[in-house]
Design a protein around this motif. Structure first.
Motif: not given
Length: 360
Positions: A68-85
């Motif tokens: 799993k090393a190198g798998t993109p992270t910080m995808g939570g930005i997508m969740i927080l953006g969706a919740v906020t919008l």
């Protein structure tokens, strides 16, 4: 925003009244968050790959995780953006609970973002130093606690609800502040510790949020609240919308996070989602139900506490590895088996939590 526009033009277009209904807004909020996540997801993953923002895997972890090393992270930005919008679009913005939720989302998201940034971009192995992470979590949680305490307009908002006891709801007074603090900070860190396998943290979060949507609706309805002997808090109605956005955003993220994951949420997602569940539990006065329904989060946290305590005191480990999901991996369970079984446990505990509303 959409509610305000619908009410503004409903005298000319009566069909717009449907957009003011709580049930319709909840469904639309969930679908908006889901659509946003599915649309942004591939773009965010490509960007993270281009910027080489990938997960760092511990050498002492399960061997299966090395791939799993190198798998993109910080995808939570997508969740927080969706919740906020979705919240800004479908919730009533004159309800101060909505702004407390948005503050929680952005403040805890910022703490998680800084931790991820230092860890995966600046290459600091431990990310944000633990004491500073805890300090900023504490500051945010205390701000929330004091705002809720000083804006409470009814005694019901400051009571403590015990499952199975319909008459016992003591008034907390100033004790409300430390309760909020420990609930929000504890929940934030618990979800963060659970986020170690593909989809392990996000699906229980979705399930608990869906249950809290129902609880928030019951809490905001005077007849149901009195029938179930739970506090009547009319402002909690907008929390149904918030929970809908978490469900939609969470399912959208799971589309990319399901095994084998294309993206991880990172601390930016897990710290914020945990804090959101904690704040929602506080607002509907059901902190104990959060412990019951989120028992997977609790067990994961306790496994770390017990492991660290045992090693410091006796130089012996209780589990093969903590958090406990790694213990089962070390025992030879395939990752999907651990994930799905933890999901099943969450479903059962959510149902038990909902039953306690009636068994009093």
């Amino acid at each position: 925003m959409i509610v305000w526009l619908a009410e503004l033009f409903s005298s000319h277009f009566s069909f717009l009244n449907v957009l003011t209904y709580l049930s319709v807004r909840t469904i639309m909020a969930a679908l908006t968050a889901l659509a946003f996540s599915l649309w942004v997801g591939p773009k965010l993953i490509r960007y993270l790959q281009t910027m080489q923002i990938g997960q760092v895997i511990r050498n002492d972890g399960p061997e299966s995780h090395l791939s799993k090393a190198g798998t993109p992270t910080m995808g939570g930005i997508m969740i927080l953006g969706a919740v906020t919008l979705s919240t800004l679009l479908w919730a009533r913005l004159d309800n101060h609970y909505v702004w407390i939720i948005l503050f929680t989302t952005l403040s805890f998201g910022a703490i998680g973002f800084m931790d991820d940034y230092l860890k995966v971009i600046r290459k600091h192995p431990d990310g944000l130093i633990a004491r500073w992470k805890y300090f900023w979590q504490s500051v945010s949680a205390l701000v929330i606690a004091f705002i809720l305490y000083y804006t409470a307009t009814t005694q019901a908002e400051l009571t403590f609800v015990m499952p199975f006891f319909k008459e016992y709801m003591p008034y907390l007074g100033l004790l409300f502040i430390p309760l909020v603090y420990f609930t929000v900070v504890g929940s934030s860190n618990a979800v963060n510790l659970t986020d170690g396998l593909d989809g392990l943290a996000i699906m229980p979060t979705v399930m608990v949020a869906a249950a809290f949507a129902l609880i928030a609706y019951l809490t905001s309805h005077v007849n149901y609240a009195h029938y179930l002997y739970i506090p009547y808090i009319p402002k909690a109605s907008e929390l149904v919308i918030i929970c809908g956005t978490i469900v939609g955003a969470g399912l959208g993220f799971l589309w990319f996070n399901t095994y084998p994951a294309q993206v991880f949420m990172g601390d930016v997602g897990s710290l914020a989602l945990g804090a959101l569940l904690g704040v929602i539990a506080v607002l509907v006065r059901q902190e104990i139900l959060l412990v019951i329904m989120g028992s997977i989060f609790v067990v994961e946290t306790l496994s770390v506490i017990l492991q660290v305590g045992s090693y410091k005191l006796r130089k012996q480990r209780i589990f093969r590895m903590a958090p406990i999901h790694h213990h089962y991996e070390k025992k030879g369970w395939p990752e999907p088996r651990v994930i799905v079984r933890f999901w099943i446990i969450t479903i059962v505990m959510v149902l038990i939590g909902l039953v306690t509303l009636k068994v009093r």
